[in-house]
Scaffold this motif. Structure first.
Motif, short mmCIF file in Angstrom:
data_model
loop_
_atom_site.label_atom_id
_atom_site.label_comp_id
_atom_site.label_asym_id
_atom_site.label_seq_id
_atom_site.Cartn_x
_atom_site.Cartn_y
_atom_site.Cartn_z
N GLY A 333 -1.61 -17.72 -3.40
CA GLY A 333 -0.77 -18.47 -4.31
C GLY A 333 0.70 -18.09 -4.18
O GLY A 333 1.05 -17.00 -3.75
N VAL A 334 1.57 -19.00 -4.59
CA VAL A 334 3.00 -18.81 -4.47
C VAL A 334 3.52 -17.59 -5.24
O VAL A 334 4.34 -16.83 -4.73
N PRO A 335 3.07 -17.32 -6.48
CA PRO A 335 3.63 -16.18 -7.21
C PRO A 335 3.43 -14.83 -6.53
O PRO A 335 4.20 -13.90 -6.78
N SER A 336 2.41 -14.67 -5.71
CA SER A 336 2.16 -13.41 -5.03
C SER A 336 2.47 -13.46 -3.55
O SER A 336 2.17 -12.52 -2.82
N MET A 337 3.09 -14.55 -3.11
CA MET A 337 3.28 -14.76 -1.68
C MET A 337 4.25 -13.75 -1.08
O MET A 337 4.02 -13.21 0.01
N GLY A 338 5.35 -13.46 -1.77
CA GLY A 338 6.32 -12.52 -1.24
C GLY A 338 5.73 -11.14 -1.06
O GLY A 338 5.93 -10.49 -0.02
N ARG A 339 4.99 -10.68 -2.05
CA ARG A 339 4.40 -9.35 -1.96
C ARG A 339 3.37 -9.27 -0.84
O ARG A 339 3.32 -8.31 -0.07
N ALA A 340 2.55 -10.31 -0.73
CA ALA A 340 1.52 -10.31 0.31
C ALA A 340 2.14 -10.33 1.70
O ALA A 340 1.75 -9.56 2.59
N MET A 341 3.14 -11.16 1.91
CA MET A 341 3.77 -11.24 3.23
C MET A 341 4.56 -9.97 3.54
O MET A 341 4.64 -9.53 4.69
N GLY A 342 5.16 -9.38 2.51
CA GLY A 342 5.89 -8.13 2.72
C GLY A 342 4.98 -7.01 3.16
O GLY A 342 5.30 -6.26 4.10
N LEU A 343 3.83 -6.89 2.51
CA LEU A 343 2.88 -5.84 2.90
C LEU A 343 2.30 -6.12 4.28
O LEU A 343 2.08 -5.20 5.08
N MET A 344 2.04 -7.39 4.58
CA MET A 344 1.53 -7.72 5.92
C MET A 344 2.55 -7.39 7.01
O MET A 344 2.17 -6.98 8.11
N SER A 345 3.82 -7.56 6.71
CA SER A 345 4.86 -7.25 7.70
C SER A 345 4.80 -5.79 8.11
O SER A 345 5.05 -5.44 9.26
N THR A 346 4.44 -4.93 7.16
CA THR A 346 4.29 -3.51 7.48
C THR A 346 3.05 -3.28 8.35
O THR A 346 3.07 -2.46 9.27
N VAL A 347 1.99 -4.02 8.07
CA VAL A 347 0.77 -3.90 8.88
C VAL A 347 1.03 -4.36 10.31
O VAL A 347 0.43 -3.84 11.26
N PHE A 348 1.92 -5.34 10.47
CA PHE A 348 2.19 -5.86 11.81
C PHE A 348 2.81 -4.83 12.74
O PHE A 348 2.64 -4.91 13.96
N LEU A 349 3.56 -3.88 12.19
CA LEU A 349 4.31 -2.95 13.04
C LEU A 349 3.41 -2.17 14.00
O LEU A 349 3.66 -2.18 15.21
N PRO A 350 2.35 -1.50 13.53
CA PRO A 350 1.49 -0.79 14.49
C PRO A 350 0.81 -1.72 15.48
O PRO A 350 0.57 -1.34 16.63
N LEU A 351 0.49 -2.95 15.06
CA LEU A 351 -0.11 -3.90 15.99
C LEU A 351 0.87 -4.28 17.09
O LEU A 351 0.50 -4.35 18.28
N ASN A 352 2.15 -4.50 16.73
CA ASN A 352 3.15 -4.83 17.73
C ASN A 352 3.37 -3.67 18.70
O ASN A 352 3.47 -3.87 19.92
N LEU A 353 3.44 -2.46 18.17
CA LEU A 353 3.63 -1.30 19.03
C LEU A 353 2.42 -1.10 19.95
O LEU A 353 2.58 -0.75 21.12
N LEU A 354 1.23 -1.34 19.41
CA LEU A 354 0.02 -1.20 20.23
C LEU A 354 -0.01 -2.24 21.34
O LEU A 354 -0.39 -1.94 22.49
#
Length: 396
Positions: A333-354
């Motif tokens: 949902g839109v009200p939690s979208m920023g938080r969800a995408m922000g946390l996912m952006s952190t998860v992406f970092l190790p995947l990109n480095l890997l």
């Protein structure tokens, strides 16, 4: 969701410009700054590259906080603060002759400013403002990152060649941050783009800790992050792959160009289609296109065949970004979208480095990128399995 005048497309245009200059100057512009920074600070280029890593790590670290701010405050306030941080970061780096101070400015000023002007804020705010044609709007704003490489890099190159990197980056930072600050107060909604308190409280995922306990959060993060990591690793070695095959450097650059160009079409086309088609099925199309490109690279075809396949599969590289916004919005949902995408952006970092580690290690050990491409093909199978169970009904 209602927003005040001026029209929401003008607000989107400001986010487009902000993302273009932020990503253009950080991700793409670093290549222009590499040699001037190395000469000025007396460092080998490998050491200078660590400066970019500091910024990328900082962007990942601050993304969850930025996502939370987007869900709690107006987009006008977040973008205005981001513009100030972004400008201050480049200004401090431009005037500093101390490497430690420059790195601190990169991490604590430029990184959060760049992250808050980038895809995280743009996707969150656009999804909040648009109920109709949301996928198209997400596709349009996601083109900004590609436009940054196309327009910002030539501008920075001219400025640096004419005035030197310090004066160029100082002037660039001051001008663009003032433009974004000024128009943020003119074009962006103030309170009308904030989710209602009752609406936000009604969703269980509004608490940050709950996101980590939700299966679909990890499924989307793994699927989107893996595709982005594979694309990033592939583009990092594509010219080297081409020259290793005996093609010219210009032919390798042409492969990069055709993928980048058709990626823009993918952002617009797949974004628009996601308004009418379940984004999970479109994500499967992206997976299949990525698999076709990897399979063709493994098959070592003649250059005309490779170029044609690159042109046909390039939209998959761009289409993943608007689909990320649609999947997250559809699930949380839109009200939690920023938080969800922000946390996912952190998860992406190790995947990109890997992803980068796999492609580099494969070549160092075998003298070929093909083992890495084969690993990526296997990963795509798991990505397809991961995306299917995600619940995707959009909460407006």
């Amino acid at each position: 969701m209602p927003v005040r005048e001026p029209p929401r497309w003008l607000a989107l245009a400001l986010l487009f410009f902000a993302q273009m200059v932020a990503i253009g100057s950080i991700s793409y512009g670093f290549s222009v700054l590499l040699k001037p920074l190395a000469l000025d600070f007396g460092l080998p280029r490998a050491e200078v590259n660590r400066g970019l890593m500091v910024v990328l790590v900082g962007m990942a670290v601050f993304s969850p906080l930025i996502g939370r701010a987007l869900d709690r405050f107006s987009g006008r306030l977040v973008i205005a603060c981001a513009a100030a941080l972004f400008g201050a970061g480049w200004l401090v780096i431009a005037v500093s002759h101390n490497l430690v101070i420059a790195l601190l400015a990169a991490f604590f000023l430029l990184a959060p400013g760049g992250a808050a002007l980038g895809p995280l804020a743009a996707s969150t705010l656009v999804a909040r403002w648009f109920t109709e044609k949301r996928g198209l709007a997400l596709g349009v704003v996601s083109v900004a990152s590609s436009t940054g490489g196309l327009l910002v890099v030539p501008v920075l190159t001219f400025l640096i060649d004419t005035f030197g990197w310090r004066q160029a980056m100082g002037a660039f930072a001051a001008i663009v941050s003032l433009i974004v600050l000024l128009f943020a107060f003119i074009l962006l909604p103030d309170r009308s783009d904030r989710p209602a308190q009752g609406e936000a409280a009604a969703q269980a995922v509004d608490q940050p800790g709950n996101l980590f306990l939700i299966r679909d959060f990890w499924l989307i993060a793994f699927a989107v992050g893996s595709i982005m990591a594979i694309n990033g690793a592939l583009l990092s070695c594509l010219i080297a792959y081409a020259t290793d095959r005996g093609f010219t450097a210009y032919q390798g650059a042409a492969l990069m160009s055709v993928i980048s160009g058709t990626a823009v079409l993918g952002k617009l086309g797949i974004g628009a289609l996601s308004d009418k088609i379940d984004p999970r099925w479109l994500f499967l199309v992206v997976i299949v296109l990525n698999a076709c490109l990897l399979a063709m690279l493994i098959a070592n075809p003649a250059y005309p065949t490779l170029f044609t396949v690159a042109a046909l599969t390039g939209p998959a590289v761009g289409g993943v970004l608007p689909l990320w916004g649609m999947l997250v919005g559809g699930r949380f949902g839109v009200p939690s979208m920023g938080r969800a995408m922000g946390l996912m952006s952190t998860v992406f970092l190790p995947l990109n480095l890997l992803g980068l580690h796999i492609v580099g290690t494969a070549f160092d050990k075998t003298g070929s990128y093909l083992p890495a491409f084969e690993i990526y093909l296997m990963v795509l199978v798991f990505v397809a399995i991961a995306i299917l169970p995600v619940r995707a009904s959009f909460r407006k």
